[in-house]
Design a protein around this motif. Structure first.
Motif, PDB file in Angstrom:
ATOM      1  N   VAL A 132       1.060  -1.217  -0.080  1.00  0.00           N
ATOM      2  CA  VAL A 132       0.034   0.057   0.038  1.00  0.00           C
ATOM      3  C   VAL A 132       0.901   1.268   0.001  1.00  0.00           C
ATOM      4  N   THR A 133       0.681   2.140  -0.995  1.00  0.00           N
ATOM      5  CA  THR A 133       1.533   3.295  -1.080  1.00  0.00           C
ATOM      6  C   THR A 133       0.832   4.342  -0.276  1.00  0.00           C
ATOM      7  N   ASP A 134      -0.401   4.523  -0.404  1.00  0.00           N
ATOM      8  CA  ASP A 134      -1.068   5.608   0.464  1.00  0.00           C
ATOM      9  C   ASP A 134      -2.571   5.276   0.984  1.00  0.00           C
ATOM     10  N   GLY A 135      -2.259   5.514   2.351  1.00  0.00           N
ATOM     11  CA  GLY A 135      -3.817   4.989   2.951  1.00  0.00           C
ATOM     12  C   GLY A 135      -3.609   5.487   4.373  1.00  0.00           C
ATOM     13  N   LEU A 136      -4.599   4.464   5.115  1.00  0.00           N
ATOM     14  CA  LEU A 136      -4.402   4.934   6.357  1.00  0.00           C
ATOM     15  C   LEU A 136      -4.273   3.727   7.261  1.00  0.00           C
ATOM     16  N   LEU A 137      -3.458   3.658   8.383  1.00  0.00           N
ATOM     17  CA  LEU A 137      -3.403   2.467   9.144  1.00  0.00           C
ATOM     18  C   LEU A 137      -4.031   2.633  10.562  1.00  0.00           C
ATOM     19  N   THR A 138      -5.025   1.560  10.927  1.00  0.00           N
ATOM     20  CA  THR A 138      -5.885   1.951  12.236  1.00  0.00           C
ATOM     21  C   THR A 138      -5.224   0.906  13.093  1.00  0.00           C
ATOM     22  N   LEU A 139      -4.943   1.419  14.394  1.00  0.00           N
ATOM     23  CA  LEU A 139      -4.313   0.353  15.401  1.00  0.00           C
ATOM     24  C   LEU A 139      -5.369   0.241  16.592  1.00  0.00           C
ATOM     25  N   PHE A 140      -5.582  -0.896  17.000  1.00  0.00           N
ATOM     26  CA  PHE A 140      -6.707  -1.032  18.073  1.00  0.00           C
ATOM     27  C   PHE A 140      -6.326  -2.082  19.077  1.00  0.00           C
ATOM     28  N   CYS A 141      -6.338  -1.700  20.280  1.00  0.00           N
ATOM     29  CA  CYS A 141      -5.765  -2.275  21.556  1.00  0.00           C
ATOM     30  C   CYS A 141      -6.982  -3.078  22.086  1.00  0.00           C
ATOM     31  N   ARG A 142      -7.109  -4.373  22.204  1.00  0.00           N
ATOM     32  CA  ARG A 142      -8.245  -5.060  22.568  1.00  0.00           C
ATOM     33  C   ARG A 142      -8.269  -5.378  24.121  1.00  0.00           C
ATOM     34  N   PRO A 201      -1.347   7.910   8.937  1.00  0.00           N
ATOM     35  CA  PRO A 201      -1.381   8.134   7.459  1.00  0.00           C
ATOM     36  C   PRO A 201      -0.243   7.109   6.960  1.00  0.00           C
ATOM     37  N   ILE A 202      -0.383   6.541   5.850  1.00  0.00           N
ATOM     38  CA  ILE A 202       0.591   5.959   4.954  1.00  0.00           C
ATOM     39  C   ILE A 202       0.691   6.919   3.710  1.00  0.00           C
ATOM     40  N   ILE A 203       2.158   7.318   3.813  1.00  0.00           N
ATOM     41  CA  ILE A 203       2.319   8.279   2.569  1.00  0.00           C
ATOM     42  C   ILE A 203       3.619   7.593   1.926  1.00  0.00           C
ATOM     43  N   GLY A 204       3.484   7.505   0.593  1.00  0.00           N
ATOM     44  CA  GLY A 204       4.765   7.044  -0.157  1.00  0.00           C
ATOM     45  C   GLY A 204       5.145   5.781   0.324  1.00  0.00           C
ATOM     46  N   GLY A 205       4.249   4.787   0.918  1.00  0.00           N
ATOM     47  CA  GLY A 205       4.462   3.711   1.398  1.00  0.00           C
ATOM     48  C   GLY A 205       5.131   3.347   2.664  1.00  0.00           C
ATOM     49  N   SER A 206       5.174   4.479   3.340  1.00  0.00           N
ATOM     50  CA  SER A 206       5.708   4.762   4.842  1.00  0.00           C
ATOM     51  C   SER A 206       4.620   5.330   5.984  1.00  0.00           C
ATOM     52  N   PRO A 245       3.571  -9.289  34.085  1.00  0.00           N
ATOM     53  CA  PRO A 245       3.283  -9.621  32.771  1.00  0.00           C
ATOM     54  C   PRO A 245       2.046  -9.976  31.932  1.00  0.00           C
ATOM     55  N   HIS A 246       1.620  -9.390  30.677  1.00  0.00           N
ATOM     56  CA  HIS A 246       0.633  -9.612  30.004  1.00  0.00           C
ATOM     57  C   HIS A 246       0.659 -10.011  28.553  1.00  0.00           C
ATOM     58  N   ARG A 247      -0.060 -10.757  28.021  1.00  0.00           N
ATOM     59  CA  ARG A 247      -0.310 -10.851  26.415  1.00  0.00           C
ATOM     60  C   ARG A 247      -1.222 -10.197  26.094  1.00  0.00           C
ATOM     61  N   ARG A 248      -0.604  -9.059  25.095  1.00  0.00           N
ATOM     62  CA  ARG A 248      -1.881  -8.058  24.782  1.00  0.00           C
ATOM     63  C   ARG A 248      -1.958  -8.285  22.925  1.00  0.00           C
ATOM     64  N   GLU A 249      -2.990  -8.130  22.608  1.00  0.00           N
ATOM     65  CA  GLU A 249      -3.509  -8.098  21.232  1.00  0.00           C
ATOM     66  C   GLU A 249      -3.775  -6.973  20.700  1.00  0.00           C
ATOM     67  N   ILE A 250      -3.122  -6.510  19.480  1.00  0.00           N
ATOM     68  CA  ILE A 250      -3.166  -5.168  18.817  1.00  0.00           C
ATOM     69  C   ILE A 250      -3.823  -5.652  17.290  1.00  0.00           C
ATOM     70  N   VAL A 251      -4.655  -5.156  17.032  1.00  0.00           N
ATOM     71  CA  VAL A 251      -5.407  -5.238  15.702  1.00  0.00           C
ATOM     72  C   VAL A 251      -4.897  -3.959  14.866  1.00  0.00           C
ATOM     73  N   LEU A 252      -4.317  -4.411  13.524  1.00  0.00           N
ATOM     74  CA  LEU A 252      -3.900  -3.428  12.709  1.00  0.00           C
ATOM     75  C   LEU A 252      -4.915  -3.476  11.573  1.00  0.00           C
ATOM     76  N   HIS A 253      -5.507  -2.481  11.137  1.00  0.00           N
ATOM     77  CA  HIS A 253      -6.070  -2.689   9.908  1.00  0.00           C
ATOM     78  C   HIS A 253      -5.815  -1.343   8.691  1.00  0.00           C
ATOM     79  N   LEU A 254      -5.229  -1.783   7.752  1.00  0.00           N
ATOM     80  CA  LEU A 254      -4.675  -0.892   6.417  1.00  0.00           C
ATOM     81  C   LEU A 254      -5.673  -0.626   5.228  1.00  0.00           C
ATOM     82  N   ILE A 255      -5.948   0.378   5.214  1.00  0.00           N
ATOM     83  CA  ILE A 255      -6.646   0.590   3.804  1.00  0.00           C
ATOM     84  C   ILE A 255      -6.107   1.564   2.995  1.00  0.00           C
ATOM     85  N   GLY A 256      -5.984   1.496   1.761  1.00  0.00           N
ATOM     86  CA  GLY A 256      -5.255   2.227   0.906  1.00  0.00           C
ATOM     87  C   GLY A 256      -5.049   1.899  -0.753  1.00  0.00           C
ATOM     88  N   GLU A 257      -4.255   2.556  -1.302  1.00  0.00           N
ATOM     89  CA  GLU A 257      -3.979   2.082  -2.626  1.00  0.00           C
ATOM     90  C   GLU A 257      -2.371   1.694  -2.779  1.00  0.00           C
TER      91      GLU A 257
END
Length: 138
Positions: A33-43, A103-108, A126-138
Motif C-alpha cells: 500500500v503506497t497511500d492510505g490509513l493504518l488503524t491500530l486497536f488495542c483489545r 497515515p501511510i504516505i509514499g509507502g511509509s 506480565p500480560h499478553r496483549r493483542e493489537i489489531v492492525l487494519h490498513l486501507i489504501g492504494e
C-alpha cells in the motif's frame, strides 16, 4: 482500494511504555500500500496505545510517572478484582486511547522524526496483549 488486517501479539514484562513501531513498519511494508490509513486497536481495558517520543527514555519515564500520580494505586477503589493495580489501569486507559490512526504516505508511516508507537501497559505483572492492525489504501 485495498484492505489488510492482522493481529499483533505483544508480551509485556509489566507496566510501562513498550515500543512496537518496528513490528508495525515491517507488517505495513509487506502490504503493498503506497497511500492510505493504518488503524491500530488495542483489545484490552487495562492497556492503551500512544504515539510518543522515541529518542529520550526520560520522556517515557516522565509519562509513566505522571500517569502513576494522576491514577495511583489505592485501597479507595471499589473495583480491585485483580489487585491494587486493577482500577488504576482502567483509569489510565480511559485517559489515553485504545485506538490510533497513522497515515501511510509514499509507502511509509507518516510518523514524525521522534515518534514511536507504544503499547502502554498499565498492569504490573506480565500480560499478553493483542493489537489489531487494519490498513486501507492504494
Amino acid at each position: 482500494m485495498r484492505q489488510s488486517h492482522t493481529i499483533l501479539t505483544i508480551q509485556t514484562p509489566g507496566a510501562g511504555l513498550h515500543d512496537f513501531t518496528a513490528r508495525v513498519v515491517d507488517w505495513c511494508a509487506g502490504q503493498d500500500v503506497t497511500d492510505g490509513l493504518l488503524t491500530l486497536f488495542c483489545r484490552h481495558t487495562s492497556a492503551s496505545l500512544l504515539i510518543q517520543e522515541n529518542a529520550a527514555p526520560a520522556a517515557r519515564r516522565d509519562v509513566e510517572r505522571y500517569f502513576a500520580r494522576i491514577a495511583p494505586e489505592s485501597r479507595d477503589y471499589e473495583h480491585d478484582d485483580e489487585g491494587a493495580d486493577d482500577m488504576p489501569a482502567h483509569l489510565r486507559t480511559a485517559l489515553t486511547s485504545v485506538q490510533l490512526s497513522v497515515p501511510i504516505i509514499g509507502g511509509s508511516l507518516a510518523l514524525g522524526t521522534w515518534q514511536g508507537i507504544y503499547l502502554f501497559e498499565h498492569r504490573r505483572r506480565p500480560h499478553r496483549r493483542e493489537i489489531v492492525l487494519h490498513l486501507i489504501g492504494e
